[in-house]
Design a protein around this motif. Structure first.
Motif, mmCIF file in Angstrom:
data_model
loop_
_atom_site.group_PDB
_atom_site.id
_atom_site.type_symbol
_atom_site.label_atom_id
_atom_site.label_comp_id
_atom_site.label_asym_id
_atom_site.label_seq_id
_atom_site.Cartn_x
_atom_site.Cartn_y
_atom_site.Cartn_z
ATOM 1 N N VAL A 53 0.814 -1.186 0.016
ATOM 2 C CA VAL A 53 0.059 -0.133 -0.146
ATOM 3 C C VAL A 53 1.073 1.131 -0.107
ATOM 4 O O VAL A 53 1.769 1.298 0.895
ATOM 5 C CB VAL A 53 -0.960 -0.040 1.273
ATOM 6 N N THR A 54 0.545 2.271 -0.956
ATOM 7 C CA THR A 54 1.328 3.568 -0.991
ATOM 8 C C THR A 54 0.183 4.600 -0.721
ATOM 9 O O THR A 54 -0.922 4.534 -1.014
ATOM 10 C CB THR A 54 2.181 3.552 -1.993
ATOM 11 N N VAL A 55 0.996 5.878 -0.155
ATOM 12 C CA VAL A 55 -0.235 6.673 0.325
ATOM 13 C C VAL A 55 0.382 7.932 -0.751
ATOM 14 O O VAL A 55 1.492 8.425 -0.514
ATOM 15 C CB VAL A 55 0.028 7.159 1.911
ATOM 16 N N SER B 171 -4.470 -2.510 10.364
ATOM 17 C CA SER B 171 -4.016 -3.871 10.330
ATOM 18 C C SER B 171 -3.292 -4.041 9.048
ATOM 19 O O SER B 171 -3.590 -4.421 7.817
ATOM 20 C CB SER B 171 -5.206 -4.620 10.128
ATOM 21 N N VAL B 172 -2.019 -3.612 9.279
ATOM 22 C CA VAL B 172 -0.875 -3.536 8.185
ATOM 23 C C VAL B 172 0.464 -3.957 8.763
ATOM 24 O O VAL B 172 0.635 -3.777 10.113
ATOM 25 C CB VAL B 172 -0.709 -2.242 7.336
ATOM 26 N N TYR B 173 1.511 -4.073 8.310
ATOM 27 C CA TYR B 173 2.669 -4.466 8.775
ATOM 28 C C TYR B 173 3.802 -3.771 7.822
ATOM 29 O O TYR B 173 3.512 -3.224 6.387
ATOM 30 C CB TYR B 173 3.058 -5.822 8.757
ATOM 31 N N GLU B 174 4.958 -3.669 8.513
ATOM 32 C CA GLU B 174 6.022 -2.791 7.712
ATOM 33 C C GLU B 174 7.204 -3.666 7.089
ATOM 34 O O GLU B 174 7.399 -4.579 8.178
ATOM 35 C CB GLU B 174 6.526 -1.634 8.285
ATOM 36 N N VAL C 163 4.760 -0.716 3.300
ATOM 37 C CA VAL C 163 3.658 -0.881 4.101
ATOM 38 C C VAL C 163 2.720 -2.254 3.443
ATOM 39 O O VAL C 163 2.581 -1.992 2.315
ATOM 40 C CB VAL C 163 2.568 0.091 4.529
ATOM 41 N N TYR C 164 2.381 -3.086 4.181
ATOM 42 C CA TYR C 164 1.692 -4.111 3.286
ATOM 43 C C TYR C 164 0.365 -4.630 4.050
ATOM 44 O O TYR C 164 0.135 -4.440 5.446
ATOM 45 C CB TYR C 164 2.409 -5.532 3.357
#
Length: 181
Positions: A100-102, A114-117, A122-123
């Motif tokens: 995921v990118t912002v 609910s993500v992890y780095e 970021v996923y």
């Protein structure tokens, strides 16, 4: 709610402190209280805490000390809309481990859920990934801020476009009127 807190205090013979949320659900017959949570729910708390003007640490300190009644707690008189981006396929078959990118989220606040780095990226996992909050003078303006932020999140994500819109709010109002008779 007051009767519940009183009963808890009497049963425990100690001061009961902390936050709570009364869950109200609408069913086919009428609105019903269905639970009291001893934790804040995600979007409910995020909408309210985003408007908090009093220092949160001061509030929690006062709760622990039993002096919350002496602390002036204030909130900004604005509107908020909280929206979530979830993994594609959520909730039945969420696609996990997607980056995921912002992009430019404008004036919105962003909260990673609910993500992890991993290696600076970021996923997604299998649940609600990112929350965005729009704050403005009106719900309509806050919704536009939140929606713009969602549209600038990139990856295999899904989000509802109707949350916070006038059409959905009216639909909920009409449903509650119907339930009340």
């Amino acid at each position: 709610m007051q009767d519940t807190v009183k009963a808890l205090s009497e049963e425990n013979r100690d001061r009961v402190s902390g936050g709570s949320l009364r869950a109200v659900h609408s069913y086919s017959q009428r609105p019903q209280g269905r639970g009291i949570h001893a934790r804040f729910g995600d979007p409910e708390a995020m909408n309210v805490i985003s408007l908090l003007e009093t220092d949160f640490v001061d509030i929690m300190s006062a709760v622990v000390k039993g002096t919350l009644g002496n602390l002036p707690v204030s909130f900004s008189k604005k509107a908020t809309v909280c929206k979530y981006a979830v993994p594609a396929g959520y909730p039945e078959k969420p696609e996990k481990d997607n980056e995921v990118t912002v992009g430019d989220i404008g004036d919105a606040s962003i909260y990673y859920a609910s993500v992890y780095e991993k290696e600076g990226k970021v996923y997604t996992t299998s649940s609600r990934a990112i929350a965005v909050i729009g704050i403005a003078e009106t719900i309509a303006a806050a919704e536009k801020i939140a929606q713009n932020a969602l549209e600038n999140l990139h990856g295999k994500l899904f989000f509802r476009k109707d949350i916070g819109t006038a059409a959905l709010i009216q639909k909920r109002i009409d449903h509650m009127k119907e339930l009340r008779g």
